[in-house]
Motif scaffolding. Structure first.
Motif, mmCIF file in Angstrom:
data_model
loop_
_atom_site.group_PDB
_atom_site.id
_atom_site.type_symbol
_atom_site.label_atom_id
_atom_site.label_comp_id
_atom_site.label_asym_id
_atom_site.label_seq_id
_atom_site.Cartn_x
_atom_site.Cartn_y
_atom_site.Cartn_z
ATOM 1 N N LEU A 98 -89.157 -42.726 -70.225
ATOM 2 C CA LEU A 98 -89.709 -42.603 -68.870
ATOM 3 C C LEU A 98 -89.207 -43.762 -68.008
ATOM 4 O O LEU A 98 -88.022 -43.863 -67.762
ATOM 5 N N ASP A 99 -90.110 -44.669 -67.594
ATOM 6 C CA ASP A 99 -89.717 -45.792 -66.739
ATOM 7 C C ASP A 99 -89.299 -47.015 -67.546
ATOM 8 O O ASP A 99 -89.101 -48.095 -66.979
ATOM 9 N N GLY B 145 -98.106 -42.095 -70.443
ATOM 10 C CA GLY B 145 -98.679 -42.078 -69.108
ATOM 11 C C GLY B 145 -98.265 -40.872 -68.291
ATOM 12 O O GLY B 145 -98.862 -40.559 -67.267
ATOM 13 N N ARG B 146 -97.241 -40.177 -68.755
ATOM 14 C CA ARG B 146 -96.735 -38.995 -68.060
ATOM 15 C C ARG B 146 -96.034 -38.104 -69.065
ATOM 16 O O ARG B 146 -95.301 -38.575 -69.919
ATOM 17 N N GLY B 147 -96.282 -36.796 -68.995
ATOM 18 C CA GLY B 147 -95.661 -35.882 -69.939
ATOM 19 C C GLY B 147 -96.301 -35.995 -71.315
ATOM 20 O O GLY B 147 -97.404 -36.505 -71.472
ATOM 21 N N THR B 148 -95.574 -35.518 -72.315
ATOM 22 C CA THR B 148 -96.089 -35.528 -73.688
ATOM 23 C C THR B 148 -95.117 -36.245 -74.599
ATOM 24 O O THR B 148 -93.960 -36.465 -74.246
ATOM 25 N N GLY C 237 -94.719 -45.122 -69.096
ATOM 26 C CA GLY C 237 -95.342 -44.454 -67.974
ATOM 27 C C GLY C 237 -96.524 -45.221 -67.422
ATOM 28 O O GLY C 237 -96.881 -46.295 -67.908
ATOM 29 N N VAL D 116 -103.251 -44.448 -67.280
ATOM 30 C CA VAL D 116 -103.983 -43.189 -67.137
ATOM 31 C C VAL D 116 -105.447 -43.514 -66.878
ATOM 32 O O VAL D 116 -106.147 -43.989 -67.776
ATOM 33 N N MET E 238 -106.662 -36.637 -70.029
ATOM 34 C CA MET E 238 -105.322 -36.668 -70.610
ATOM 35 C C MET E 238 -105.344 -36.246 -72.073
ATOM 36 O O MET E 238 -104.475 -35.478 -72.522
#
Length: 234
Positions: free
Chosen positions: A3-4, A127-130, A167, A170, A176
């Motif tokens: 991710l980031d 934090g984002r996606g799976t 990510g 959350v 989540m």
């Protein structure tokens, strides 16, 4: 895949002089020095370096940071000062509890930060996606059990937020984790259906189930598919 990038977390008691660093990231000298400079600027020193799991994007920088700080590296196995479920790490007045959450890998652990009602999850929840279940070391049965354990922590109010390995933070941990639980069950049914329709191997299952996903992540998807095929076989 990251991710980031990988999140390095610095945990301190407000006004304290001791810091715990979770997941130093890759072996990037500038990054490790930034961590040291950040802690020093707060009038503190790093007293523990801990890993959520052994994947290189989380752990490779640990030896360099240990050399810079003199702090021990702690993780599950792999020759480190081993951590176990329920262990409590301290830094001044701060307490962090180890929560075993295997599945993404066999050595995956999370850290409950009671003061903030937060759970640092590494790659178990992003934090984002799976995330993926990294076959053959990762196991789907263990991963599903870990999601249930995190769900229980959110249900009793101990955990409200998730601080992931990749990510953004959350703020609604319960939502989540519910998303992850539903997603995993749906993917499992999709894999089951693809096999029933004649997909003969993991590559064929990936092509069917992940047809709408960027091909750059298919290798990671294949690891999760292999884990799911093993789970179905069991």
């Amino acid at each position: 895949m990251t991710l980031d990038g990988t999140n390095t977390w610095v945990l301190m008691d407000p006004g304290g002089t001791e810091a715990i660093v979770i997941d130093p990231g890759e072996d990037e000298a500038a990054h490790q020095q930034r961590v040291v400079d950040h802690v020093t600027a707060l009038g503190a020193r790093v007293t523990r370096i801990v890993l959520t799991h052994g994947h290189f994007d989380h752990s490779e920088g640990a030896p360099r940071l240990a050399q810079l700080t003199g702090a021990p590296v702690q993780a599950v196995g792999r020759g480190h000062d081993d951590l176990g479920d329920g262990d409590v790490l301290t830094a001044g007045g701060l307490e962090v509890r180890v929560v075993a959450t295997p599945g993404h890998t066999s050595d995956s652990i999370s850290f409950a930060l009671a003061a903030d009602h937060a759970l640092l999850t590494g790659d178990t929840v992003l934090g984002r996606g799976t995330t993926m279940v990294a076959h053959p070391d990762g196991e789907l049965a263990a991963y599903l059990d870990s999601l249930e354990r995190i769900k229980a922590l959110t249900g009793d109010g101990e955990v409200a937020a998730i601080l992931p390995g990749h990510g953004p933070t959350v703020p609604d941990a319960a939502a989540m984790v519910d998303f992850y639980r539903v997603h995993r069950r749906e993917r499992l049914e999709q894999v089951r259906a693809a096999m029933a329709d004649g997909a003969a191997d993991a590559d064929a299952v990936v092509a069917s189930v992940y047809a709408d996903v960027d091909r750059s992540v298919w290798p990671a998807a294949k690891l999760s598919v292999l884990a799911q095929m093993r789970y179905l076989g069991d």
